[in-house]
Design a protein around this motif. Structure first.
Motif, PDB file in Angstrom:
ATOM      1  N   GLU A  33       0.825  -1.205   0.000  1.00 18.51           N
ATOM      2  CA  GLU A  33       0.000   0.000   0.000  1.00 18.51           C
ATOM      3  C   GLU A  33       0.865   1.262   0.000  1.00 18.51           C
ATOM      4  N   THR A  34       1.889   1.282   0.835  1.00 22.73           N
ATOM      5  CA  THR A  34       2.776   2.441   0.903  1.00 22.73           C
ATOM      6  C   THR A  34       3.552   2.601  -0.398  1.00 22.73           C
ATOM      7  N   PHE A  35       4.017   1.492  -0.959  1.00 21.52           N
ATOM      8  CA  PHE A  35       4.710   1.549  -2.244  1.00 21.52           C
ATOM      9  C   PHE A  35       3.797   2.155  -3.311  1.00 21.52           C
ATOM     10  N   GLY A  36       2.551   1.706  -3.345  1.00 25.81           N
ATOM     11  CA  GLY A  36       1.600   2.241  -4.315  1.00 25.81           C
ATOM     12  C   GLY A  36       1.394   3.733  -4.158  1.00 25.81           C
ATOM     13  N   TYR A  37       1.291   4.185  -2.924  1.00 26.62           N
ATOM     14  CA  TYR A  37       1.102   5.611  -2.651  1.00 26.62           C
ATOM     15  C   TYR A  37       2.305   6.412  -3.147  1.00 26.62           C
ATOM     16  N   TYR A  38       3.502   6.011  -2.718  1.00 25.61           N
ATOM     17  CA  TYR A  38       4.699   6.763  -3.104  1.00 25.61           C
ATOM     18  C   TYR A  38       5.021   6.619  -4.588  1.00 25.61           C
ATOM     19  N   SER A  39       4.746   5.465  -5.173  1.00 29.05           N
ATOM     20  CA  SER A  39       5.030   5.329  -6.601  1.00 29.05           C
ATOM     21  C   SER A  39       4.115   6.236  -7.423  1.00 29.05           C
ATOM     22  N   SER A  40       2.878   6.450  -6.963  1.00 23.44           N
ATOM     23  CA  SER A  40       2.002   7.373  -7.700  1.00 23.44           C
ATOM     24  C   SER A  40       2.529   8.804  -7.611  1.00 23.44           C
ATOM     25  N   ILE A  41       3.059   9.182  -6.456  1.00 25.86           N
ATOM     26  CA  ILE A  41       3.665  10.517  -6.313  1.00 25.86           C
ATOM     27  C   ILE A  41       4.897  10.628  -7.200  1.00 25.86           C
ATOM     28  N   ILE A  42       5.737   9.606  -7.179  1.00 21.63           N
ATOM     29  CA  ILE A  42       6.957   9.609  -7.988  1.00 21.63           C
ATOM     30  C   ILE A  42       6.611   9.748  -9.467  1.00 21.63           C
ATOM     31  N   ARG A  43       5.582   9.049  -9.927  1.00 25.17           N
ATOM     32  CA  ARG A  43       5.203   9.126 -11.343  1.00 25.17           C
ATOM     33  C   ARG A  43       4.575  10.474 -11.689  1.00 25.17           C
ATOM     34  N   GLN A  44       3.785  11.029 -10.778  1.00 27.13           N
ATOM     35  CA  GLN A  44       3.050  12.263 -11.078  1.00 27.13           C
ATOM     36  C   GLN A  44       3.865  13.532 -10.855  1.00 27.13           C
ATOM     37  N   LEU A  45       4.869  13.466  -9.966  1.00 21.55           N
ATOM     38  CA  LEU A  45       5.614  14.669  -9.602  1.00 21.55           C
ATOM     39  C   LEU A  45       7.116  14.477  -9.788  1.00 21.55           C
ATOM     40  N   PRO A  46       7.599  14.577 -11.015  1.00 24.30           N
ATOM     41  CA  PRO A  46       9.030  14.386 -11.255  1.00 24.30           C
ATOM     42  C   PRO A  46       9.905  15.347 -10.449  1.00 24.30           C
ATOM     43  N   GLU A  47       9.362  16.473 -10.058  1.00 22.21           N
ATOM     44  CA  GLU A  47      10.156  17.432  -9.279  1.00 22.21           C
ATOM     45  C   GLU A  47      10.519  16.898  -7.896  1.00 22.21           C
ATOM     46  N   THR A  48       9.886  15.809  -7.458  1.00 25.23           N
ATOM     47  CA  THR A  48      10.215  15.210  -6.160  1.00 25.23           C
ATOM     48  C   THR A  48      11.398  14.246  -6.253  1.00 25.23           C
ATOM     49  N   HIS A  49      11.804  13.872  -7.449  1.00 24.76           N
ATOM     50  CA  HIS A  49      12.824  12.840  -7.614  1.00 24.76           C
ATOM     51  C   HIS A  49      14.136  13.193  -6.923  1.00 24.76           C
ATOM     52  N   SER A  50      14.635  14.403  -7.128  1.00 26.98           N
ATOM     53  CA  SER A  50      15.918  14.790  -6.526  1.00 26.98           C
ATOM     54  C   SER A  50      15.867  14.707  -5.012  1.00 26.98           C
ATOM     55  N   ARG A  51      14.787  15.179  -4.432  1.00 24.68           N
ATOM     56  CA  ARG A  51      14.645  15.153  -2.970  1.00 24.68           C
ATOM     57  C   ARG A  51      14.560  13.713  -2.462  1.00 24.68           C
ATOM     58  N   LEU A  52      13.816  12.880  -3.163  1.00 24.16           N
ATOM     59  CA  LEU A  52      13.699  11.476  -2.772  1.00 24.16           C
ATOM     60  C   LEU A  52      15.031  10.746  -2.899  1.00 24.16           C
ATOM     61  N   ILE A  53      15.751  11.003  -3.975  1.00 25.14           N
ATOM     62  CA  ILE A  53      17.054  10.371  -4.174  1.00 25.14           C
ATOM     63  C   ILE A  53      18.011  10.814  -3.067  1.00 25.14           C
ATOM     64  N   ASP A  54      18.026  12.104  -2.768  1.00 24.36           N
ATOM     65  CA  ASP A  54      18.889  12.614  -1.694  1.00 24.36           C
ATOM     66  C   ASP A  54      18.561  11.959  -0.352  1.00 24.36           C
ATOM     67  N   GLY A  55      17.280  11.897  -0.014  1.00 24.77           N
ATOM     68  CA  GLY A  55      16.859  11.307   1.257  1.00 24.77           C
ATOM     69  C   GLY A  55      17.163   9.826   1.322  1.00 24.77           C
ATOM     70  N   CYS A  56      16.930   9.131   0.231  1.00 22.83           N
ATOM     71  CA  CYS A  56      17.200   7.693   0.159  1.00 22.83           C
ATOM     72  C   CYS A  56      18.693   7.431   0.362  1.00 22.83           C
ATOM     73  N   ALA A  57      19.538   8.195  -0.324  1.00 27.54           N
ATOM     74  CA  ALA A  57      20.992   8.013  -0.206  1.00 27.54           C
ATOM     75  C   ALA A  57      21.465   8.337   1.209  1.00 27.54           C
ATOM     76  N   LYS A  58      20.944   9.399   1.788  1.00 19.63           N
ATOM     77  CA  LYS A  58      21.320   9.774   3.157  1.00 19.63           C
ATOM     78  C   LYS A  58      20.938   8.669   4.144  1.00 19.63           C
ATOM     79  N   ASP A  59      19.725   8.134   4.003  1.00 19.95           N
ATOM     80  CA  ASP A  59      19.283   7.038   4.873  1.00 19.95           C
ATOM     81  C   ASP A  59      20.142   5.797   4.657  1.00 19.95           C
ATOM     82  N   GLY A  60      20.451   5.490   3.417  1.00 20.60           N
ATOM     83  CA  GLY A  60      21.283   4.325   3.113  1.00 20.60           C
ATOM     84  C   GLY A  60      22.661   4.440   3.719  1.00 20.60           C
ATOM     85  N   MET A  61      23.258   5.617   3.634  1.00 20.72           N
ATOM     86  CA  MET A  61      24.585   5.833   4.216  1.00 20.72           C
ATOM     87  C   MET A  61      24.538   5.715   5.737  1.00 20.72           C
TER      88      MET A  61
END
Length: 102
Positions: A12-40
Motif C-alpha cells: 500500500e505504501t509503495f503504491g502511494y509513493y510510486s504514484s507521487i513519484i510518477r506524477q511529480l518528477p520534481e520530487t525525484h531529486s529530494r527522494l534520491i537525496d533522502g534515500c541516499a542519506k538514509d542508506g549511508m
C-alpha cells in the motif's frame, strides 16, 4: 515524504509513493537525496568499504546510484512492488543493480 525503514515499504505504501513519484518528477531529486542519506546512515564502516570495493565508487556515490535507479525505475513503471520487494529481500551480497532507467 517518508522513506522506507529497514523492512521497506508495504504494498500500500509503495503504491502511494510510486504514484507521487510518477506524477511529480520534481520530487525525484529530494527522494534520491533522502534515500541516499538514509542508506549511508545504515551502513557500518565494513559495509561502506565493501561497497567501495564492489562498485569502484565511493559508498555515497553508490548509494545515490542505487536510489536514483530505483526512483527512476519506479517513475517509469518498470520497478513494480514485486521487483522492489525481490530486490529488498535479496541478501546484500547477492543484490544486482537496477537497470539505469532514465
Amino acid at each position: 515524504m517518508a522513506l522506507a525503514d529497514e523492512s521497506g515499504w508495504n504494498e500500500e505504501t509503495f503504491g502511494y509513493y510510486s504514484s507521487i513519484i510518477r506524477q511529480l518528477p520534481e520530487t525525484h531529486s529530494r527522494l534520491i537525496d533522502g534515500c541516499a542519506k538514509d542508506g549511508m546512515a545504515k551502513m557500518d564502516a565494513e559495509t561502506k568499504a565493501q561497497t567501495e570495493r564492489d562498485t569502484s565508487m565511493s559508498a555515497d556515490e553508490a548509494a545515490r546510484d542505487v536510489c536514483r535507479r530505483m526512483i527512476k525505475g519506479i517513475a517509469s513503471g518498470a520497478v513494480t512492488y514485486e521487483v522492489y520487494r525481490k530486490w529488498l529481500d535479496t541478501p546484500d551480497d547477492e543484490k544486482v543493480r537496477f537497470p539505469d532507467y532514465q
